[in-house]
Motif scaffolding. Structure first.
Motif, short mmCIF file in Angstrom:
data_model
loop_
_atom_site.label_atom_id
_atom_site.label_comp_id
_atom_site.label_asym_id
_atom_site.label_seq_id
_atom_site.Cartn_x
_atom_site.Cartn_y
_atom_site.Cartn_z
N GLY A 164 -6.04 0.28 -3.73
CA GLY A 164 -5.43 -0.85 -4.41
C GLY A 164 -3.95 -0.68 -4.68
O GLY A 164 -3.14 -1.54 -4.32
N ILE A 165 -3.58 0.44 -5.28
CA ILE A 165 -2.17 0.60 -5.65
C ILE A 165 -1.28 0.79 -4.43
O ILE A 165 -0.16 0.29 -4.39
CB ILE A 165 -2.00 1.77 -6.66
N SER A 166 -1.77 1.48 -3.40
CA SER A 166 -0.94 1.67 -2.21
C SER A 166 -0.77 0.35 -1.46
O SER A 166 0.31 0.09 -0.91
CB SER A 166 -1.55 2.74 -1.29
N LEU A 205 4.48 -5.36 -2.22
CA LEU A 205 5.42 -5.83 -3.22
C LEU A 205 6.75 -5.09 -3.19
O LEU A 205 7.80 -5.67 -3.47
CB LEU A 205 4.81 -5.73 -4.62
N GLY A 206 6.68 -3.78 -2.95
CA GLY A 206 7.91 -2.98 -2.91
C GLY A 206 8.65 -2.92 -4.23
O GLY A 206 9.87 -2.76 -4.25
N ILE A 251 8.77 5.18 -10.31
CA ILE A 251 8.73 5.65 -8.93
C ILE A 251 9.23 4.50 -8.06
O ILE A 251 8.75 3.38 -8.20
CB ILE A 251 7.30 6.04 -8.52
N PRO A 252 10.17 4.75 -7.15
CA PRO A 252 10.68 3.65 -6.32
C PRO A 252 9.56 3.01 -5.50
O PRO A 252 8.65 3.69 -5.02
CB PRO A 252 11.70 4.35 -5.40
N GLY A 253 9.63 1.71 -5.35
CA GLY A 253 8.64 1.01 -4.54
C GLY A 253 8.88 1.25 -3.06
O GLY A 253 9.97 1.63 -2.64
N GLY A 254 7.83 1.05 -2.28
CA GLY A 254 7.97 1.13 -0.82
C GLY A 254 7.73 2.49 -0.21
O GLY A 254 7.86 2.65 1.00
N LEU A 255 7.38 3.51 -1.03
CA LEU A 255 7.08 4.82 -0.45
C LEU A 255 5.82 4.72 0.41
O LEU A 255 4.95 3.87 0.18
CB LEU A 255 6.84 5.85 -1.56
N ASP A 256 5.70 5.60 1.40
CA ASP A 256 4.48 5.58 2.18
C ASP A 256 3.33 6.08 1.31
O ASP A 256 3.52 6.71 0.27
CB ASP A 256 4.61 6.43 3.45
N ARG A 303 3.26 11.79 -5.54
CA ARG A 303 4.20 11.67 -6.66
C ARG A 303 3.51 11.11 -7.91
O ARG A 303 3.70 11.63 -9.02
CB ARG A 303 5.35 10.75 -6.23
N LEU A 304 2.70 10.08 -7.73
CA LEU A 304 2.04 9.44 -8.87
C LEU A 304 1.08 10.40 -9.55
O LEU A 304 1.09 10.54 -10.78
CB LEU A 304 1.29 8.19 -8.39
N GLU A 305 0.24 11.07 -8.76
CA GLU A 305 -0.72 12.00 -9.35
C GLU A 305 -0.01 13.16 -10.05
O GLU A 305 -0.39 13.55 -11.16
CB GLU A 305 -1.68 12.54 -8.29
#
Length: 247
Positions: free
Chosen positions: A166-168, A174-175, A209-214, A221-223
Motif C-alpha cells: 500500500g505505502i509503496s 503521489l510522490g 522521507i522524500p517522495g518518489g524513492l524506489d 529507510r522507513l523501517e
C-alpha cells in the motif's frame, strides 16, 4: 485498583464517543475541516481521560516536521489512540481504514463524511488501484494520507512486520513526502486487552522521507527510522514505569 481505573476509562472512552458523536452530528453537513476538528476534539478528550483516570500522560514531539500537505503519514500502530493523533497533529488527515469500520455508529459516519478511504484489507490488485486513485484525489486537496504500514495493531515487543504494497504504491503514484511517526503507546494502552498501565505515551514525528524513492529504498529507510525511534521511546517509557513502580 488499576484494573478498576481501566474499566472507568473504557466508560469514559465510549461514553464520550456517544456524547460527542451526537452533539457534533450537525458538523456532518458542514465543511470537512469542521468535522475533522470535532474528531480532533474527541482525541483531546481521550488524552485527558488517560491522564485523569489512568495516570497516563501523552506527548506529541517533533511537530516541526509535520508537512502542511499533501503528505503521507506513516505511523507505528499499537492502539486505538494512534488513530486520533493525526487529527491533533495534522490539519486534514485522511485515513486508510478497513471497510467494516464504515458501518460502525458514529466512527463510521464521521469517517465517511470526511472522505476517509475504506478498503478491503484482503482485497486484490483492483482494490490497491482503487485505494491509490482515491489517495491521489485526497492529495490533490492537500490532505495528509494516514496509513499504518504494518497494517494492524502490534505489541511493542513484537518483531516488525511491514506490508509494503500500500505505502509503496501510494509513494510511487503521489510522490509526496512521507512523515514517519514513532510511538511507545503499547506500553500503556495494550494492542489487546483492557489493562491500561500508568506511564508516558509519546508520539514522535520524524523528519520527512522524500517522495518518489524506489520501493526497496523507501521501505529500508522507513523501517529503520520508525524502529530506531520507537525502540528509543519504548526504552524511555519502560524506564519511567520502572521508576514509578511500587516497592
Amino acid at each position: 485498583m488499576q484494573m478498576l481505573r481501566s474499566y472507568l476509562f473504557l466508560l469514559w472512552l465510549y461514553g464520550w464517543m456517544a456524547i460527542v458523536g451526537v452533539l457534533y452530528l450537525p458538523t456532518l453537513m458542514m465543511p470537512r475541516v469542521v468535522t475533522l476538528k470535532a474528531i480532533g476534539f474527541y482525541g483531546e478528550i481521550i488524552r485527558f481521560g488517560l491522564h485523569w483516570i489512568c495516570g497516563i500522560r501523552t506527548e506529541i514531539r517533533g511537530r516541526e516536521h509535520v508537512v502542511p500537505g499533501p503528505a503521507i503519514y506513516a505511523g507505528k500502530h499499537h492502539c486505538m489512540l494512534d488513530v486520533f493523533i493525526p487529527f491533533i497533529a495534522t490539519r486534514e488527515p485522511c485515513h486508510i481504514l478497513k471497510k467494516e469500520l464504515a458501518w460502525t455508529p458514529f466512527l463510521g459516519w464521521y469517517a465517511m463524511s470526511t472522505g476517509m478511504i475504506a478498503i478491503d484489507r484482503a482485497g486484490t490488485t483492483k482494490t490497491l488501484k482503487a485505494m491509490v486513485e482515491a489517495a491521489r484525489k485526497r492529495a490533490a486537496q492537500k490532505r495528509t494520507i494516514v496509513i499504518f504500514p504494518e497494517g494492524t495493531r502490534r505489541d511493542p515487543n513484537a518483531a516488525p512486520d511491514y506490508q509494503p504494497a500500500g505505502i509503496s504504491a501510494m509513494n510511487k503514484a503521489l510522490g509526496v513526502p512521507i512523515i514517519p511517526v514513532a510511538t511507545n503507546a503499547g506500553l500503556c494502552w495494550p494492542a489487546k486487552g483492557t489493562r491500561f498501565k500508568p506511564g508516558l505515551i509519546v508520539y514522535e514525528v520524524l523528519p520527512a522521507i522524500p517522495g518518489g524513492l524506489d520501493r526497496k529504498a523507501l521501505m529500508a529507510r522507513l523501517e529503520n527510522d520508525l524502529e530506531t525511534a520507537s525502540n528509543r521511546l519504548i526504552a524511555e517509557g519502560r524506564a519511567l514505569q520502572a521508576a514509578k513502580a511500587p516497592g
